[in-house]
Design a protein around this motif. Structure first.
Motif, PDB file in Angstrom:
ATOM      1  N   ILE A  12       0.830  -1.217   0.000  1.00  0.00           N
ATOM      2  CA  ILE A  12       0.000   0.000   0.000  1.00  0.00           C
ATOM      3  C   ILE A  12       0.862   1.264   0.000  1.00  0.00           C
ATOM      4  N   THR A  13       2.034   1.229   0.634  1.00  0.00           N
ATOM      5  CA  THR A  13       2.886   2.420   0.684  1.00  0.00           C
ATOM      6  C   THR A  13       3.410   2.759  -0.707  1.00  0.00           C
ATOM      7  N   GLY A  14       3.945   1.749  -1.391  1.00  0.00           N
ATOM      8  CA  GLY A  14       4.491   1.988  -2.735  1.00  0.00           C
ATOM      9  C   GLY A  14       3.409   2.426  -3.712  1.00  0.00           C
ATOM     10  N   ILE A  31       8.686  -1.609  -8.878  1.00  0.00           N
ATOM     11  CA  ILE A  31       9.230  -2.966  -9.036  1.00  0.00           C
ATOM     12  C   ILE A  31       8.760  -3.804  -7.856  1.00  0.00           C
ATOM     13  N   GLU A  32       8.089  -4.902  -8.149  1.00  0.00           N
ATOM     14  CA  GLU A  32       7.547  -5.771  -7.086  1.00  0.00           C
ATOM     15  C   GLU A  32       8.048  -7.198  -7.287  1.00  0.00           C
ATOM     16  N   LYS A  33       8.641  -7.719  -6.215  1.00  0.00           N
ATOM     17  CA  LYS A  33       9.238  -9.057  -6.264  1.00  0.00           C
ATOM     18  C   LYS A  33       8.186 -10.151  -6.488  1.00  0.00           C
ATOM     19  N   ALA A  40       2.794  -7.564   3.863  1.00  0.00           N
ATOM     20  CA  ALA A  40       1.974  -6.989   4.953  1.00  0.00           C
ATOM     21  C   ALA A  40       0.658  -6.404   4.452  1.00  0.00           C
ATOM     22  N   SER A  41       0.665  -5.785   3.282  1.00  0.00           N
ATOM     23  CA  SER A  41      -0.551  -5.122   2.789  1.00  0.00           C
ATOM     24  C   SER A  41      -1.635  -6.110   2.374  1.00  0.00           C
ATOM     25  N   GLY A  42      -1.303  -7.371   2.231  1.00  0.00           N
ATOM     26  CA  GLY A  42      -2.314  -8.384   1.970  1.00  0.00           C
ATOM     27  C   GLY A  42      -2.610  -9.195   3.223  1.00  0.00           C
ATOM     28  N   GLY A  46      -6.613  -4.810   8.081  1.00  0.00           N
ATOM     29  CA  GLY A  46      -7.296  -3.802   7.244  1.00  0.00           C
ATOM     30  C   GLY A  46      -8.080  -2.766   8.036  1.00  0.00           C
ATOM     31  N   GLY A  47      -7.701  -2.566   9.297  1.00  0.00           N
ATOM     32  CA  GLY A  47      -8.360  -1.542  10.103  1.00  0.00           C
ATOM     33  C   GLY A  47      -7.896  -0.151   9.694  1.00  0.00           C
ATOM     34  N   VAL A  48      -8.824   0.796   9.734  1.00  0.00           N
ATOM     35  CA  VAL A  48      -8.506   2.195   9.389  1.00  0.00           C
ATOM     36  C   VAL A  48      -8.897   3.016  10.612  1.00  0.00           C
ATOM     37  N   SER A 170      12.792  -8.524  -8.845  1.00  0.00           N
ATOM     38  CA  SER A 170      13.296  -8.161  -7.519  1.00  0.00           C
ATOM     39  C   SER A 170      14.414  -7.131  -7.631  1.00  0.00           C
ATOM     40  N   VAL A 171      14.392  -6.118  -6.781  1.00  0.00           N
ATOM     41  CA  VAL A 171      15.512  -5.168  -6.756  1.00  0.00           C
ATOM     42  C   VAL A 171      16.616  -5.772  -5.907  1.00  0.00           C
ATOM     43  N   GLU A 172      17.839  -5.827  -6.487  1.00  0.00           N
ATOM     44  CA  GLU A 172      18.925  -6.497  -5.784  1.00  0.00           C
ATOM     45  C   GLU A 172      19.947  -5.534  -5.200  1.00  0.00           C
ATOM     46  N   PHE A 341      -1.437   0.515   7.394  1.00  0.00           N
ATOM     47  CA  PHE A 341      -2.463   0.429   6.343  1.00  0.00           C
ATOM     48  C   PHE A 341      -3.369   1.672   6.356  1.00  0.00           C
ATOM     49  N   GLY A 342      -3.936   1.959   7.524  1.00  0.00           N
ATOM     50  CA  GLY A 342      -4.913   3.051   7.609  1.00  0.00           C
ATOM     51  C   GLY A 342      -4.346   4.415   7.271  1.00  0.00           C
ATOM     52  N   ILE A 343      -3.053   4.630   7.520  1.00  0.00           N
ATOM     53  CA  ILE A 343      -2.466   5.957   7.296  1.00  0.00           C
ATOM     54  C   ILE A 343      -1.834   6.096   5.909  1.00  0.00           C
ATOM     55  N   GLN A 388      -3.340  -2.931  16.832  1.00  0.00           N
ATOM     56  CA  GLN A 388      -3.676  -3.026  15.406  1.00  0.00           C
ATOM     57  C   GLN A 388      -5.135  -2.641  15.252  1.00  0.00           C
ATOM     58  N   GLY A 389      -5.677  -2.880  14.090  1.00  0.00           N
ATOM     59  CA  GLY A 389      -7.071  -2.544  13.842  1.00  0.00           C
ATOM     60  C   GLY A 389      -7.188  -1.126  13.479  1.00  0.00           C
TER      61      GLY A 389
HETATM   62  C1  LIG Z   1      -1.511  -9.290  10.686  1.00  0.00           C
HETATM   63  C2  LIG Z   1      -1.410  -7.825  10.437  1.00  0.00           C
HETATM   64  C3  LIG Z   1      -2.453  -6.983  10.833  1.00  0.00           C
HETATM   65  C4  LIG Z   1      -2.358  -5.615  10.587  1.00  0.00           C
HETATM   66  N1  LIG Z   1      -3.415  -4.809  10.918  1.00  0.00           N
HETATM   67  C5  LIG Z   1      -3.398  -3.499  10.585  1.00  0.00           C
HETATM   68  C6  LIG Z   1      -4.535  -2.693  10.783  1.00  0.00           C
HETATM   69  O1  LIG Z   1      -5.579  -3.171  11.207  1.00  0.00           O
HETATM   70  N2  LIG Z   1      -4.461  -1.379  10.468  1.00  0.00           N
HETATM   71  C7  LIG Z   1      -3.315  -0.817   9.974  1.00  0.00           C
HETATM   72  O2  LIG Z   1      -3.298   0.393   9.721  1.00  0.00           O
HETATM   73  N3  LIG Z   1      -2.217  -1.587   9.721  1.00  0.00           N
HETATM   74  C8  LIG Z   1      -2.233  -2.899  10.021  1.00  0.00           C
HETATM   75  N4  LIG Z   1      -1.149  -3.696   9.761  1.00  0.00           N
HETATM   76  C9  LIG Z   1       0.069  -3.086   9.211  1.00  0.00           C
HETATM   77  C10 LIG Z   1      -0.029  -2.787   7.738  1.00  0.00           C
HETATM   78  O3  LIG Z   1      -0.634  -3.874   7.056  1.00  0.00           O
HETATM   79  C11 LIG Z   1       1.366  -2.506   7.173  1.00  0.00           C
HETATM   80  O4  LIG Z   1       1.979  -1.506   7.968  1.00  0.00           O
HETATM   81  C12 LIG Z   1       1.324  -2.024   5.742  1.00  0.00           C
HETATM   82  O5  LIG Z   1       0.591  -2.915   4.940  1.00  0.00           O
HETATM   83  C13 LIG Z   1       2.746  -1.895   5.202  1.00  0.00           C
HETATM   84  O6  LIG Z   1       2.656  -1.661   3.826  1.00  0.00           O
HETATM   85  P1  LIG Z   1       3.977  -1.500   2.965  1.00  0.00           P
HETATM   86  O7  LIG Z   1       3.525  -1.225   1.575  1.00  0.00           O
HETATM   87  O8  LIG Z   1       4.861  -0.493   3.620  1.00  0.00           O
HETATM   88  O9  LIG Z   1       4.724  -2.888   3.094  1.00  0.00           O
HETATM   89  P2  LIG Z   1       4.364  -4.294   2.385  1.00  0.00           P
HETATM   90  O10 LIG Z   1       2.921  -4.465   2.210  1.00  0.00           O
HETATM   91  O11 LIG Z   1       5.109  -5.340   3.140  1.00  0.00           O
HETATM   92  O12 LIG Z   1       4.963  -4.129   0.937  1.00  0.00           O
HETATM   93  C14 LIG Z   1       6.327  -4.246   0.651  1.00  0.00           C
HETATM   94  C15 LIG Z   1       6.428  -4.869  -0.727  1.00  0.00           C
HETATM   95  O13 LIG Z   1       7.780  -4.804  -1.152  1.00  0.00           O
HETATM   96  C16 LIG Z   1       8.081  -6.001  -1.856  1.00  0.00           C
HETATM   97  N5  LIG Z   1       9.538  -6.151  -1.824  1.00  0.00           N
HETATM   98  C17 LIG Z   1      10.314  -6.377  -0.744  1.00  0.00           C
HETATM   99  N6  LIG Z   1      11.615  -6.421  -1.109  1.00  0.00           N
HETATM  100  C18 LIG Z   1      11.650  -6.223  -2.448  1.00  0.00           C
HETATM  101  C19 LIG Z   1      12.693  -6.149  -3.409  1.00  0.00           C
HETATM  102  N7  LIG Z   1      13.982  -6.283  -3.059  1.00  0.00           N
HETATM  103  N8  LIG Z   1      12.372  -5.948  -4.719  1.00  0.00           N
HETATM  104  C20 LIG Z   1      11.069  -5.794  -5.095  1.00  0.00           C
HETATM  105  N9  LIG Z   1      10.044  -5.853  -4.216  1.00  0.00           N
HETATM  106  C21 LIG Z   1      10.328  -6.048  -2.922  1.00  0.00           C
HETATM  107  C22 LIG Z   1       7.316  -7.074  -1.106  1.00  0.00           C
HETATM  108  O14 LIG Z   1       7.092  -8.202  -1.906  1.00  0.00           O
HETATM  109  C23 LIG Z   1       6.031  -6.346  -0.737  1.00  0.00           C
HETATM  110  O15 LIG Z   1       4.999  -6.546  -1.678  1.00  0.00           O
HETATM  111  C24 LIG Z   1      -1.195  -5.067   9.980  1.00  0.00           C
HETATM  112  C25 LIG Z   1      -0.172  -5.913   9.559  1.00  0.00           C
HETATM  113  C26 LIG Z   1      -0.273  -7.272   9.767  1.00  0.00           C
HETATM  114  C27 LIG Z   1       0.816  -8.173   9.261  1.00  0.00           C
END
Ligand SMILES: Cc1cc2nc3c(=O)[nH]c(=O)nc-3n(C[C@H](O)[C@H](O)[C@H](O)COP(=O)(O)OP(=O)(O)OC[C@H]3O[C@@H](n4cnc5c(N)ncnc54)[C@H](O)[C@@H]3O)c2cc1C
Length: 389
Positions: A12-14, A31-33, A40-42, A46-48, A170-172, A341-343, A388-389
């Motif tokens: 979700i951040t990217g 670029i997504e591996k 984490a985003s899947g 999913g609480g906001v 994958s980014v190396e 996720f929520g932010i 969480q949540g």
């Molecule tokens: C069980 C659980 C419950 C949660 N509940 C909540 C909630 O209720 N509310 C809330 O706000 N947050 C919650 N969170 C946290 C939230 O889900 C995460 O903080 C958020 O999804 C992080 O997103 P991200 O995009 O930063 O990271 P990610 O979703 O982890 O994305 C990083 C991506 O980078 C890719 N990647 C990694 N290395 C490489 C590379 N070298 N080259 C290419 N791709 C790469 C990965 O494959 C991945 O897809 C929860 C998390 C978990 C695990």
């Protein structure tokens, strides 16, 4: 042609940041591996929510809530967002005191939150809550959304703006000339680039350790359980003050339950080209038990699947949103500590301004990497995940 910026990671951040930058006309390559929302985003609940946020994140959560209300329309894709509140339940006298204090404190910070000491008031909001619950806080403007749909919503909107997503790559390494980023090296090719955002969750340190820099992350695991669809029983997100159990009913009727976090050795298992984190059977059992305790109606439901989710924890449970010190053109967004996720709408907004060198509407000094410098050699207290949540 070289992109204006490479983003590593389609969580979700990217994806939110790709959308923000592409709105301004930048040529973005993500670029997504694995696949979008593979980690984490899947895996998330999913609480906001704004309630229970640490103070530096509260303005980001409030800003995000305004965006969430219109996000499906803005992105022209249903994110599954439901704004039905967050009920944080007290199961014993100690939690009653903690929740009362939390509600009072957050109200004084301008949050729309009430303290409820009568079970009838609590069950008027969520009839399925156990009659053994002693009290609750309720923030009506909190809610939840469909994580995979939201990531895809951002991704597709960014694509319509011209962003390119490379999936299964994958980014190396990051290459530099002098102290400037010059190229991003992937499993398939070399991309000439002067700017790169590392939105790769727990993978961040693998890409920056060669510069002698680390985000101080400890890894934890949470257990998530999803039931088969049930009749509509629950609108708000239910949680408890120590985060040991959080649950919500998805719009299609499935319940999603998430445990608190435990230490984890960081071993992601790859199966059929996708990442998995496996929880212990003991934790699946205790998560169900904690769910039944606050919501007894769950007992009759069938379990559809369960999974583990990794949490990238910083020592103060706040993320790092910063330039990489000493290396021009590299930006870091990691360490969301179980609540990124929520932010995401606010994070996308901040990163857009950080990368373009303009001024965001939100303060982000609390998320600088240098806050850890003094403490990097300290053993310090154990990092703790907040709610969480
Ligand atoms: C069980 C659980 C419950 C949660 N509940 C909540 C909630 O209720 N509310 C809330 O706000 N947050 C919650 N969170 C946290 C939230 O889900 C995460 O903080 C958020 O999804 C992080 O997103 P991200 O995009 O930063 O990271 P990610 O979703 O982890 O994305 C990083 C991506 O980078 C890719 N990647 C990694 N290395 C490489 C590379 N070298 N080259 C290419 N791709 C790469 C990965 O494959 C991945 O897809 C929860 C998390 C978990 C695990």
């Amino acid at each position: 042609m070289s992109p204006d910026i490479v983003i590593v990671g389609a969580g979700i951040t990217g994806c939110a940041t790709a959308y923000e930058l592409s709105q301004a006309g930048l040529k973005v390559e993500v670029i997504e591996k694995y696949v979008p929302a593979a980690m984490a985003s899947g895996w998330t609940l999913g609480g906001v929510r704004q309630s229970g946020r640490l103070q530096p994140e509260l303005p980001l959560a409030k800003y995000s809530i305004e965006q969430w209300s219109q996000l499906s329309r803005t992105l022209d894709y249903d994110t599954g967002y439901v704004q039905e509140g967050n009920l944080r339940l007290a199961r014993n006298e100690k939690e009653v005191k903690a929740i009362e204090a939390l509600a009072r404190k957050q109200k004084s910070h301008g949050l729309d939150i009430v303290y409820l000491s009568d079970i009838k008031e609590i069950q008027a909001i969520a009839p399925c809550v156990s009659s053994d619950i002693l009290a609750a806080s309720f923030c009506p403007t909190d809610g939840h959304a469909d994580p995979v749909a939201t990531v895809n919503a951002y991704k597709e909107a960014a694509q319509r703006n011209g962003s390119v997503f490379r999936i299964g790559e994958s980014v190396e390494t990051l290459s530099t000339e002098g102290n400037k980023l010059s190229a991003v090296i992937t499993s398939r090719r070399t991309i000439r680039a002067s700017r790169c955002l590392l939105a790769c969750g727990m993978g961040v340190n693998q890409l920056i350790h060669r510069f002698g820099i680390q985000v101080p992350l400890s890894l934890a695991i949470a257990t998530v359980i999803q039931t088969t669809p049930a009749a509509a029983l629950l609108k708000p997100v239910l949680g408890v003050v120590d985060g040991a159990i959080t649950l919500r009913q998805e719009r299609d009727g499935k319940f999603r339950l998430s445990s608190g976090v435990q230490k984890w050795n960081g071993a992601v298992i790859e199966k059929d080209g996708q990442p998995y984190v496996f929880p212990s059977s003991e934790k699946v059992y205790s998560t169900l038990k904690a769910g039944f305790e606050i919501c007894p109606s769950l007992k009759g439901l069938q379990m559809r699947r369960f999974w583990g989710g990794s949490i990238d924890l910083t020592p103060d449970a706040l993320p790092v949103l910063d330039k990489l010190p000493g290396i021009e053109g590299v930006y870091v967004a990691s360490g969301f500590s179980g609540h990124g996720f929520g932010i995401a709408p606010a994070v996308g907004h901040i990163l857009y301004h950080l990368i373009l060198g303009t001024i965001p509407k939100l303060a982000f000094q609390s998320f600088a990497l240098e806050r850890f410098e003094k403490n990097q050699t300290d053993t310090g207290p154990e990092p703790v995940a907040t709610l969480q949540g």
